[in-house]
Design a protein around this motif. Structure first.
Motif, PDB file in Angstrom:
ATOM      1  N   LEU A  21      34.125  36.108  41.468  1.00 54.18           N
ATOM      2  CA  LEU A  21      35.361  36.636  40.876  1.00 54.18           C
ATOM      3  C   LEU A  21      35.743  37.968  41.516  1.00 54.18           C
ATOM      4  N   GLU A  29      37.453  37.355  44.731  1.00 54.65           N
ATOM      5  CA  GLU A  29      38.817  36.852  44.592  1.00 54.65           C
ATOM      6  C   GLU A  29      39.772  37.968  44.198  1.00 54.65           C
ATOM      7  N   PHE A  30      39.342  38.869  43.335  1.00 55.61           N
ATOM      8  CA  PHE A  30      40.192  40.014  42.994  1.00 55.61           C
ATOM      9  C   PHE A  30      40.480  40.870  44.211  1.00 55.61           C
ATOM     10  N   TRP A  69      42.191  46.731  44.055  1.00 51.23           N
ATOM     11  CA  TRP A  69      41.236  46.452  42.978  1.00 51.23           C
ATOM     12  C   TRP A  69      39.874  47.046  43.322  1.00 51.23           C
ATOM     13  N   VAL A 116      41.007  33.856  38.154  1.00 51.95           N
ATOM     14  CA  VAL A 116      41.731  35.100  38.456  1.00 51.95           C
ATOM     15  C   VAL A 116      43.229  34.920  38.217  1.00 51.95           C
ATOM     16  N   CYS A 157      43.598  35.529  34.618  1.00 56.66           N
ATOM     17  CA  CYS A 157      43.430  36.968  34.343  1.00 56.66           C
ATOM     18  C   CYS A 157      44.700  37.730  34.699  1.00 56.66           C
ATOM     19  N   TYR A 158      45.324  37.361  35.811  1.00 54.54           N
ATOM     20  CA  TYR A 158      46.589  37.986  36.191  1.00 54.54           C
ATOM     21  C   TYR A 158      47.648  37.749  35.118  1.00 54.54           C
TER      22      TYR A 158
END
Length: 361
Positions: A22, A25-26, A33, A351, A354-355
């Motif tokens: 994760l 990916e962020f 980030w 993700v 999450c966005y």
């Protein structure tokens, strides 16, 4: 100022590697980030996260489940310390999001995020969730699951079954043809090895002698068992690569025709993503017997076979290996059914969600 994400969880590879996937990916999407891990401070965490260049902060924490009453009292005091510590630390870090991956160290951090009004989600890797995630789901806004079988433990309105996120390097080469000749057997004992699997595998060699010329073995032993396992292979004349720990898993999966392994959540996610047949030997002392429950999903779907540790012998293991070696049609069917369970896009999907939670387009 860089945006921050906190990822928190227990100190095992099963928690760390999905977190790293994760984090990758962020940071792949936006360099601004900054991902910070909050964990137990175990050596495995320090080594792996250090190699990846991620910051690790240690939270005061202690397990409560399965302890004597006095240990539970001491653990409860540590838990309270961890909550107050987490409130101060999150206030200082000021993350936009906290992701909990289970394990006793994640609970205080997620509760602190709730009290501070920080967005929070959890991810459960196993079919049977741990206590920390079951409790944390009450004050988390999303519950991401690897397996639909775990949905009954959580509030239905929060659940999304998106798979177990895998690191990008584990996915490299996926879909390409196998390299090399012969039949490659990959033996994995988890991130720290498994002596019982090592013993059974070396005992199995005398029963595999007839296919020795066609067999190549890649064996992850753990640090303590490497030398004696290597000696056993050498004495019996088997072609084998013996390693205490395998960092580059993609090349191993690309070669493997069959995998002998524990039934940890990340390992099963990798098997399914790569479409690899497996003989699963669940760790019998895993919390809530979750490895056996993980393995049952693959067995039920015809994607793997299972040997309980109390039934594990070299002869039994060799019989299973020889059965699949001689029946390639069944082996290929297991591969197809494993691949059907794979979720290689899990990190991207999580993700994405999450966005959406953060209101980022």
């Amino acid at each position: 100022m860089r945006e921050r994400v906190v990822i928190t969880g227990g100190g095992t590879g099963g928690h760390l590697f999905p977190g790293i996937a994760l984090a990758e990916e962020f940071t792949r999407r936006k360099e601004e980030w900054k991902v910070i891990f909050i964990g137990t401070g175990r050596e495995l965490e320090k080594r792996i996260l250090g190699n990846w260049g991620f910051e690790l902060i240690t939270v005061p924490s202690a397990p409560l489940k399965g302890r004597k009453w006095w240990a539970k009292v001491a653990g409860s005091v540590t838990l309270l310390r961890g909550i107050f510590w987490s409130i101060g630390t999150l206030h200082r870090i000021s993350p936009r999001l906290v992701i909990g991956l289970g394990g006793y160290s994640s609970g205080p951090v997620l509760l602190a995020a709730y009290l501070l009004g920080i967005k929070r989600v959890i991810h459960e890797q196993n079919v049977h969730p741990g206590l920390a995630n079951r409790v944390a789901s009450r004050f988390s806004q999303r519950v991401f699951l690897s397996w639909a079988e775990g949905a009954r433990f959580f509030p239905a309105e929060k659940v999304m079954v998106l798979g177990n996120p895998l690191r990008r390097e584990v996915l490299e080469g996926r879909g390409k043809k196998r390299v090399g000749k012969g039949f490659t057997l990959l033996v994995l004992g988890g991130s720290q090895g498994a002596t019982n699997i090592n013993s059974a595998m070396t005992e199995a060699l005398k029963h595999l002698d007839k296919i020795k010329g066609d067999l190549k073995i890649i064996h992850q032993t753990g640090e303590e068992d490497q030398s004696w396992v290597k000696k056993e292979y050498e004495q019996r004349g088997f072609k084998a690569s013996i390693q205490p720990f395998i960092d580059k898993m993609a090349s191993c999966y690309q070669q493997a025709h069959l995998v002998v392994c524990r039934a940890g959540a990340t390992t099963l996610a990798e098997l399914c993503t790569w479409g690899r047949a497996s003989i699963l030997i669940p760790y019998p002392h895993a919390a809530d017997d979750h490895q056996r429950k993980n393995a049952q999903v693959l067995v039920k779907n015809g994607a793997g076979r299972m040997i309980q540790e109390q039934e594990l012998t070299g002869k039994r293991l060799a019989q299973e290996i020889l059965s699949l070696y001689h029946n390639r049609g069944e082996l290929e069917g297991m591969e197809r059914r494993a691949a059907a369970l794979g979720r290689p896009e899990a990190a991207v999907l999580i993700v994405d969600e999450c966005y959406r939670l953060l209101g980022i387009s």
